[in-house]
Design an enzyme around this catalytic site. Sequence first.
Site, short mmCIF file in Angstrom:
data_model
loop_
_atom_site.label_atom_id
_atom_site.label_comp_id
_atom_site.label_asym_id
_atom_site.label_seq_id
_atom_site.Cartn_x
_atom_site.Cartn_y
_atom_site.Cartn_z
N GLU A 58 0.80 -1.21 0.00
CA GLU A 58 0.00 0.00 0.00
C GLU A 58 0.83 1.27 0.00
OE1 GLU A 58 -3.54 1.01 0.22
OE2 GLU A 58 -3.24 -0.70 -1.09
N ASP A 190 -4.85 -4.59 12.08
CA ASP A 190 -3.69 -5.39 11.74
C ASP A 190 -2.76 -5.49 12.94
OD1 ASP A 190 -1.88 -6.88 10.29
OD2 ASP A 190 -0.95 -5.15 9.33
#
Lengths: 294, 196
Positions: A58, A190
């Site tokens: 990302e 996460d």
Amino acid sequence: MLRCLLTNLETYAKRKISFTMTAATTSAPSTVEHEFPPPKVLLYPSSTAPQLITQGAEGRLYKTTYLFPSIPCALKYRPPKPYRHPTLDARLTRARILAEARVLVKCRRDGVPVPAVYCVDEGAGWLMMEWVEGVPVRMGINEWLGERVRDGEEVEEEEGREQKGALVDLMRRIGDAVGRLHKTGVVHGDLTTSNMMLRPTRESSGERGGGRDKVLEGDIVLIDFGLATQSTSEEDRAVDLYVLERAFGSTHPRAESLFDEVLNGYRAAFKQAGQVLKKLEDVRMRGRKRSMLG
Amino acid sequence: MTLEKLHLEHVPDDYRVYVGLFKGVTNAGHLQSQLVARNADYEYAFIDASSVLSRLQLIGAVYKALSVLLDGTIKTPNVHSEIVCSLSPSNNISEAYRRWGITATTKDIIIVKVLFPTETRAELPSAEDVWQHITENVHGAAVPFSDDELSQCTDWPKVRKYYKLNGAPALDGKGEEEKIREMSLLALGAMALRGI
């Protein structure tokens, strides 16, 4: 509706790409760096050259400086994705950078240990934040476990438990940090021991423990809120804990038995922990995805 | 000369930033009227020091204004007005002027001057030129732009209100110095997001 569909498609495409990108980074990091230029802001002069720390699917994380050479900072950059339609790309990047910055600012105000936000340019796709000193919790735990092995392989279980004091303490501090995060209405998305730092305390290198236990000292700081969302649902919170539990299981199998201490710390820091832990039982039974069909 | 030259990271070398702090200013009304009249000689950021927490916070605002200037996405008439607006945690420009800009009754003023070469102005005035113009026009006592001097000017309840710091758990149980630092960091975060 269309927007939703596009985002889904994009997420799907991203997952596939991320796979190939990871492979590319490990084989030839230098060419990757060359292929993707840094954001414009890093092309202006600074006392020390920006340093690429990690590159995920990302975004990229640079270590650089904020205002003065004496203030190190982390710059998270989400480069434009060539496989995405430019308009959609700009919109997604902007939304994600802002979402992450908002969550960090909210957490910081509520006393959750996270890096402070210095500056945001959502149009250019970057976020400048406080640089967190220290090492990831993953590294601290592994170092500690490693030294135990070297000290004398077969430590008696009884004796071992006593010696685990420092690790138990660390696990509780982790639970405390996660509890405070959830209390503020944010789920991380996460949670792993790589996304937590052990920041040396100000008065550091204290007398406490000393020797081997030193590697477990420090304040827990939660990092990487790229997948974080503002949520107060027990389900989301339980999944956060579940992901952390699984991460412990795979990265530190020898510390897995102590995961209950994380939950103890969590309970102490967060009033509604009871319901979440009940939910965690369900999540353990079925895995992370609620809607697993077939 | 108590005019400080700032060298900021990630700003081109030919951009010069000067900052000074004046206490007990008696002609703030005159300065404000010159700003309103867009008198080019008075192109400064005049900031009400009572609305500012620390050097870090103010310099953060300066950097933010410079970064949008460099980026070409400036939203106010010039970099000086942009500095004033950068201090605000919202997008409301007139509110920013009201809260961080000066009024006829402002006593303590932070002055920031940004100079950079343009097509019409290749040769920049020197620090001495800038200082001379400031001291001729600002009637007050120049003091070093330090956190110590600044904290004596700060109106703490007002600043806490502006940055919504009242009741922030992050400030609990912290010593005075540590508290100011944390407030500055929270303010920087709010400024970076400016309500969006």
